[in-house]
Design an enzyme around this catalytic site. Sequence first.
Site, mmCIF file in Angstrom:
data_model
loop_
_atom_site.group_PDB
_atom_site.id
_atom_site.type_symbol
_atom_site.label_atom_id
_atom_site.label_comp_id
_atom_site.label_asym_id
_atom_site.label_seq_id
_atom_site.Cartn_x
_atom_site.Cartn_y
_atom_site.Cartn_z
ATOM 1 N N GLY A 40 0.691 -1.310 0.179
ATOM 2 C CA GLY A 40 -0.077 -0.175 0.032
ATOM 3 C C GLY A 40 0.864 1.321 0.055
ATOM 4 O O GLY A 40 1.945 1.335 -0.536
ATOM 5 N N CYS A 41 0.380 2.359 0.759
ATOM 6 C CA CYS A 41 1.115 3.774 0.678
ATOM 7 C C CYS A 41 2.376 3.445 1.197
ATOM 8 O O CYS A 41 3.392 4.485 1.048
ATOM 9 C CB CYS A 41 0.390 4.623 1.743
ATOM 10 S SG CYS A 41 -1.667 4.930 1.057
ATOM 11 N N SER A 42 3.019 2.560 1.954
ATOM 12 C CA SER A 42 4.123 2.539 2.616
ATOM 13 C C SER A 42 5.169 1.657 1.678
ATOM 14 O O SER A 42 6.330 1.817 1.983
ATOM 15 C CB SER A 42 4.294 1.993 3.863
ATOM 16 O OG SER A 42 3.840 0.541 3.826
#
Length: 172
Positions: A40-42
């Site tokens: 995801g976003c990381s």
Amino acid sequence: MDYLACVTSTGFLCPGGSAHIAKALNFRPDVRRTDILGMGCSAGINGLQVVTDYVRMNPGKKALLSAIEVCSSAYYVDSSMETAVVNSLFGDGSAALLISSADEYSGANGPLVVDFESETITENIDALRYNLVNGMLSFYLDKDIPVIGANIHKPIQRLLERNDLKCELRAE
């Protein structure tokens, strides 16, 4: 190119995105590759850690980080507000970063990766996931998704302490 890491949450391919990039860019057949899925976003920061570790352990080598998202390939369409929100938040995109060991380009201008610190928030791990709906993947985003903003002080404090640094806040 000596090492290629490809990060994605939506580019589920076999072989992975790194193989397709290596072919398209005519990389040597012995290029080392890693595909990192589902972060995801990381994903970008975790991928940066992987390529940085590689060049630190292999002075003189170059590593490429590629982040690719093809969210439109996973759009599920129905009349719900939840689906409308998810489909409006996530779009297609890509970015790449070439990195080498610091000693290879000593004196060069540009950012230097000094250290990393992680903060994995697991309390609401089911707040971000794919569901199988009518035979298709549908991305689910709960209103209670963990936000790093509320926890950002934790990894920053550990990072600063480990590097003998302090954060001084000034009122203006």
